[in-house]
Design an enzyme around this catalytic site. Structure first.
Site, PDB file in Angstrom:
ATOM      1  N   ASN A 130       9.750   5.418   3.041  1.00 18.21           N
ATOM      2  CA  ASN A 130      11.067   6.013   2.812  1.00 18.21           C
ATOM      3  C   ASN A 130      11.152   7.392   3.463  1.00 18.21           C
ATOM      4  OD1 ASN A 130      11.542   3.812   1.002  1.00 18.21           O
ATOM      5  ND2 ASN A 130      10.302   4.933  -0.473  1.00 18.21           N
ATOM      6  N   MET A 161       5.204   2.724   1.291  1.00 18.21           N
ATOM      7  CA  MET A 161       6.510   2.469   1.904  1.00 18.21           C
ATOM      8  C   MET A 161       7.046   3.771   2.471  1.00 18.21           C
ATOM      9  SD  MET A 161       9.084   0.621   2.716  1.00 18.21           S
ATOM     10  CE  MET A 161      10.546   1.327   3.498  1.00 18.21           C
ATOM     11  N   HIS A 212       6.243   5.802  10.888  1.00 19.83           N
ATOM     12  CA  HIS A 212       7.542   5.207  10.551  1.00 19.83           C
ATOM     13  C   HIS A 212       8.647   6.262  10.403  1.00 19.83           C
ATOM     14  CE1 HIS A 212       6.715   1.033  10.172  1.00 19.83           C
ATOM     15  NE2 HIS A 212       5.912   1.116   9.126  1.00 19.83           N
ATOM     16  N   ALA A 267       0.851  -1.189   0.000  1.00 20.09           N
ATOM     17  CA  ALA A 267       0.000   0.000   0.000  1.00 20.09           C
ATOM     18  C   ALA A 267       0.884   1.236   0.000  1.00 20.09           C
ATOM     19  CB  ALA A 267      -0.904  -0.009   1.225  1.00 20.09           C
ATOM     20  N   HIS A 287       0.053   5.494   9.332  1.00 21.42           N
ATOM     21  CA  HIS A 287       1.039   4.419   9.491  1.00 21.42           C
ATOM     22  C   HIS A 287       2.416   4.854   8.968  1.00 21.42           C
ATOM     23  CE1 HIS A 287       2.034  -0.042   9.348  1.00 21.42           C
ATOM     24  NE2 HIS A 287       2.979   0.454   8.567  1.00 21.42           N
ATOM     25  N   GLU A 288       2.440   5.340   7.739  1.00 23.56           N
ATOM     26  CA  GLU A 288       3.733   5.692   7.133  1.00 23.56           C
ATOM     27  C   GLU A 288       4.392   6.862   7.865  1.00 23.56           C
ATOM     28  OE1 GLU A 288       4.805   3.457   5.292  1.00 23.56           O
ATOM     29  OE2 GLU A 288       2.839   2.550   5.004  1.00 23.56           O
ATOM     30  N   GLU A 298       6.822  -2.219  12.779  1.00 25.71           N
ATOM     31  CA  GLU A 298       5.501  -2.435  12.183  1.00 25.71           C
ATOM     32  C   GLU A 298       4.396  -2.465  13.244  1.00 25.71           C
ATOM     33  OE1 GLU A 298       5.005  -1.864   9.307  1.00 25.71           O
ATOM     34  OE2 GLU A 298       6.974  -2.124   8.388  1.00 25.71           O
TER      35      GLU A 298
HETATM   36 ZN    ZN Z   1       4.860  -0.302   8.064  1.00 24.86          ZN
END
Ligand code: ZN
Length: 1040
Positions: free
Chosen positions: A424, A422, A460, A420, A456-457, A479
């Site tokens: 970076n 990433m 991160h 879905a 979510h991203e 995660e």
């Molecule tokens: Zn993730």
């Protein structure tokens, strides 16, 4: 990374589904480019064009050979002299130890050399001169004498060297999808070594050089070679690199901008009738090595300075902003990006595209841009994402008390991506369907999906990018946190939605406990070594169990102490790596500061290093009124199976459990008390436990375990729900339902208890308990749906649903789209109840569905409300004649909307007509008709239909060779197919068939097959032991 696809709650997904779907595309590497890859519009990059390009390049190359003849002669002479000096030529003809500097990174195609296909290169290596082979063999023998594998044959990089800084210069040739690069790595030597071993895979290496301290002379390279087994490039030196000195490793190489979704890959879209291409990267977890030679393990953090040369018609993006752009007369431009902070290779990124953007700026001055195809940007489809990203950066900066670390964050919406999204650092990549949104035509659930992926991203950027797990065994650290924060962050954006307190339970906790209740599960921290195994750690256990454990931790610590602990953890480890013990230590210290002493590491090790979870049993002690006995055991669905790999040194499966207990009576519930349960069985005193009061464990279901009681207490709880359910919280009502169904399924509880609990639902106005019930009923329904007495079960469920169905009615298409709590919860509840009513055969529901379908057919206008379309289509197909099936089939072909196409196809699997189901199964393997990834869904959905289960099972076995050839490399796809087709098999005969089948075709998917066998064994066992008990109770209950 965020999983690719969220499952609609219509049919509860098998636990592996999201991650498997996520990896479907990821895993499609072995397949020919799927038709979905470039389905729309013309495909200019035909084979012929490729050949034409190749011819031109060969011609150009020939001319340049003539022109450079003299230079080559000199080079040959030099190389002869070099060999005479005693140094052997480099291992591969293309990996010359002292090759002339080709400057490949700076040459556009036509002038430079077109890279060979990586396969050819590997092929050439195989046919390499015997001399090199002999050398390698001698070297390997030497290592054998030393009784250790050579440094390049180990799964992890040797620890002798550490990269400090990378200078990476890339040229991207979008006309023929190749790239060339020059990387200069500054190395620090920790232990003297003659070997430089770093990752490089599927590339052609032209030049390698090692120089000391840049200025001093070179270190002679004896030979160098790619070692595909461990995906490394090995440079053997004539002398050792010395400790505490730094060296520069220079490698010139080239490769393909691949058509598969890993490494540096390409993707395309159609704009104004013209196909346009873009190049983008996906490096996590182990694919940076396909784009540049690097130390591709998360622990090797370094700084990166990247330059990208491309045609001026494109723009380039990377983690950092562009510092300078140098335009050349030939229409090429080189973008030099600012140097990154210390970071790992897996979240490095770049893109070459001709997108446009919109931007916003956070309070703290971070520039946020959303890049997408120009038409989407103009329509404003990225504005929602851009807006919440700005707010979320501000939220996280405030929550973590650590500012966002980079000057900018770009969100890139690409047409194709293996996940879905990433995360970076500074350049997060999203698949379009997970970030672009048109508020006028998007449903609330679509908006929720988009929101959660972005939350979510962004999490991160801190958990993962700023502080990175040491190694992939602890991927759940990043995660699990990102998944948990999906709910916390969405609550910040929509305070009324109560995501963390409610939806988390059904979508995360209940879902993963289903999977983790099998003995074929695995601990959340999983040992992995080989690159090929690393993809497998990104599964639901890592995401969902990780999130559930973090939620339990936050609750027993208290949210504010937990938050303070996270702030310390991020501050201490920023720009570095951390293992789970680092987190536990920081959190223990935070607890100590508020005067509490819990050894978090000791507690959490039991939860993260042991698979599964406990069931707590609370028994009232009959002799002393205030005493209760609390015991724990490992919960498994099939108690006949013993865990196959008990934790070494501790096969007892005990946990330290933060159990919260409350005491209640008709109108009141006490405040909760926390009891730490660590023994197999313990006695505890509960004050104020009176005759008619009940006990409730795991308040608000914050713990990752199930709770069972004696029958008397279950009765009291059921009475309470019937009389006044609101005394018990919404989350506990949902929790009681899920626990009761699971406990009964595993044989811990009489079969009637869960069915008695759901009787109170006729008064339940909250969505969550309905949702929990619906999800729990689904597998039970599948266990019963081929039984003679099935109707009696059916009738019982219909009775429970009837009054709420009447009360709520059907939605209209003119929904009030205002995103208020009431509307969201109400619409979800209505959808859930309609789904139950229609699938269990409520007459009014069936009529309504048939009327809506007839109206669509006669008027050719689809007026079916968006939120219930899938239910109506499926009901229509199953009830109405073949013409409706043909109509849906026709619509499936004519529609271009991806989401609509998917539900139309699924509706076709709802038919009662076995001929139609067989026809569909056979058509599903025709890639021209059904997309490859959808074929798996067709087979699984036919297996869910009681009229088609045996057809799908037979089809699966007969076509296994074809299916395995098609999806074999796509490991997740295979396991999704295997579990989907087998999970509802439940007869002795089917179990035998499964075991026989596995005997003949086991290769490749052993883990999925053992999970399938365990599931079917548990189904068969349940049928044998409990089915009759259930029907007996139902008969009595329905006739009264
Ligand atoms: Zn993730």
């Amino acid at each position: 990374m965020a999983p690719e696809e969220k499952q609609k709650n219509c049919t509860p997904a098998t636990p592996m589904m999201i991650e498997e779907e996520a990896a479907l595309r990821n895993g499609s590497r072995g397949l020919p480019p799927g038709p979905w890859a470039e389905a729309a519009g013309p495909r200019p990059r035909t084979t012929e064009q490729h050949i034409a390009v190749h011819k031109r390049l060969v011609l150009g190359f020939a001319v340049s050979i003539l022109a450079l003849l003299a230079v080559t002669m000199i080079a040959v002479l030099l190389s002869v002299r070099f060999e005479e000096c005693g140094a052997t030529a480099a291992g591969s003809p293309r990996t010359g130890g002292n090759g002339s500097q080709s400057g490949a990174a700076q040459q556009p195609p036509g002038e430079g050399q077109r890279p060979d296909r990586p396969e050819e290169e590997e092929g050439a290596q195989v046919g390499e001169a015997a001399e090199v082979k002999q050398e390698e063999e001698e070297e390997e023998e030497e290592w054998q004498r030393r009784r250790e594998p050579p440094p390049w044959a180990r799964h992890r990089l040797p620890l002798h060297l550490r990269p400090l800084h990378y200078n990476l210069m890339l040229s991207a040739f979008m006309e023929n999808f190749t790239f060339s690069g020059e990387v200069n790595v500054q190395l620090e030597v920790r232990n003297a070594t003659r070997y430089i071993v770093l990752h490089a895979h599927r590339m052609h290496i032209e030049v390698v050089r090692v120089a000391e301290d840049k200025l001093a002379g070179g270190v002679q390279v004896a030979r160098s070679f790619l070692y595909p087994q461990t995906q490394v490039f090995v440079v053997v030196l004539n002398r050792s690199l010395e400790v505490e000195r730094s060296y520069n490793l220079k490698i010139i190489y080239n490769g393909f901008i691949e058509n598969e979704l890993l490494g540096f890959f390409r993707s395309s879209y159609v704009l104004y009738g013209e196909r346009r291409f873009l190049g983008v990267t996906q490096f996590s977890p182990t694919h940076a090595r396909k784009a540049f030679p690097c130390f591709d393990e998360p622990i090797y953090k370094a700084t990166f300075k990247i330059s990208i040369k491309h045609q001026a018609t494109y723009l380039s993006l990377s983690n950092m902003p562009v510092e300078t752009s140098v335009f050349e007369e030939d229409g090429w431009v080189t973008d030099h990006f600012s140097q990154t902070p210390l970071m790992s290779t897996y979240y490095l990124a770049w893109a070459v595209c001709n997108f446009t953007y919109r931007e916003t700026v956070t309070k703290s001055g971070v520039v946020v841009r959303l890049y997408a195809r120009p038409d989407a940007i103009r329509r404003g489809s990225g504005d929602y994402a851009l807006n919440i990203t700005r707010r979320l950066i501000e939220f996280y900066e405030d929550y973590f008390k650590v500012p966002y670390s980079l000057p900018k964050l770009d969100l890139l919406a690409v047409p194709k991506h293996p996940y879905a999204a990433m995360e970076n650092w500074g350049l997060s990549v999203f698949v379009e369907q997970r970030i672009l949104l048109d508020p006028n035509i998007s449903s609330i659930s679509y908006l929720l999906d988009v929101t959660m992926v972005i939350v979510h991203e962004l999490c991160h950027q801190w958990f993962g990018d700023l502080v990175t797990p040491v190694w992939w065994e602890d991927v759940w650290l990043k995660e699990g946190f990102a998944h948990y924060f999906e709910f916390i962050g969405t609550d910040y954006l929509y305070p009324g939605w109560n995501m963390e307190k409610q939806r988390f339970l059904t979508d995360v906790l209940h879902e993963v406990m289903l999977l983790d209740g099998l003995t074929s599960s695995h601990p959340v921290s999983q040992e992995v070594q080989q690159a090929t195994d690393i993809d497998r750690v990104f599964d639901w256990i890592a995401y969902k169990k990780g999130a559930a454990l973090i939620r339990m931790l936050a609750n027993f610590m208290g949210h504010s102490v937990f938050q303070k602990g996270l702030q310390d953890y991020l501050t201490i480890h920023k720009y570095g790596n951390a293992a789970r013990n680092d987190l536990w230590n920081t959190l223990s210290k935070a607890l100590k500061r508020v005067g509490k002493s819990v050894n978090i590491q000791e507690v959490m090790d039991q939860w993260t290093l042991q698979m599964g979870y406990p069931v707590i049993t609370i028994l009232g002690n009959e002799t002393t009124d205030n005493d209760i006995v609390i015991s724990q055991e490992h919960f498994v669905y099939d108690s006949d199976t013993k865990p196959k790999n008990p934790t070494p040194g501790d096969s007892s499966y005990l946990w330290q459990i933060p159990l919260t207990i409350a005491v209640g009576n008709a109108s009141h519930i006490s405040s909760e008390a926390i009891i730490w349960v660590s023994n197999k069985s313990e006695q505890h005193r509960i004050p104020a436990l009176e005759e008619a009061s009940w006990l409730l464990g795991n308040i608000n279901q914050t713990g990752y375990f199930r709770v069972n009681y004696d029958t008397r207490n279950w009765r009291l709880l059921i009475n309470q729900l019937t009389m006044n359910h609101e005394v018990i919280s919404v989350s506990n009502r949902a929790g009681l339902i899920d626990d009761a169904f699971s406990l009964a399924r595993a044989g811990y509880l009489p079969q009637n208890i869960p069915l008695e609990i759901i009787r109170y639902l006729s008064e339940e106005k909250d969505f969550l308990p309905w949702h929990a019930a619906s999800r729990a009923l689904y597998p039970l329904d599948k266990l019963l749906d081929r039984s003679e007495s099935y109707n009696i079960f059916n009738e019982y469920i219909l009775r429970q649903v009837a009054s709420m169905y009447l009360k709520l009615g059907w939605p209209t298409n003119n929904l009030n789209k205002s995103l208020v709590q009431a509307s969201y919860q109400h619409e979800e509840l209505r959808r859930e109840v309609i789904m139950l009513a229609c699938s269990f055969g409520n007459k009014h529901c069936h009529q309504q569905a048939a009327t809506l379908i007839s109206d669509w057919i006669s008027s050719n206008r689809n007026r079916i409300p968006l939120n219930v379309r899938d239910i109506v289509y499926c009901t229509g197909v199953s009830l109405m004649d073949e013409d409706v099936w043909e109509f849906i089939w026709m619509k499936f072909h004519s529609t271009t909307t991806v989401s609509e196409k998917k539900i139309l196809l699924e509706a076709l699997t709802c038919s009662d007509d076995r001929n139609l189901l067989n026809r569909l199964l056979n058509l599903s393997l025709n890639s021209e008709v059904v997309l490859d990834q959808d074929a798996v869904d067709v087979i699984i959905h036919v297996a869910r239909n009681p009229h088609g289960r045996d057809l799908a099972w037979k089809f699966f076995r007969e076509k296994w060779k074809i299916l395995n050839a098609r999806y074999g490399e796509a490991l997740f796809m295979n396991s999704k197919l295997i579990s989907g087709v087998t999970e509802f098999l439940n007869t002795e005969e089917e179990l035998r068939e499964l075991k026989n089948f596995i005997k003949s075709y086991e290769e490749g998917a052993a883990a999925s097959f053992s999970r399938a066998v365990e599931t079917v064994e548990a189904n068969v066992r349940w049928q044998r032991l409990y089915k009759e008990e259930l029907f007996q109770w139902l008969r009595k209950s329905v006739t009264h």
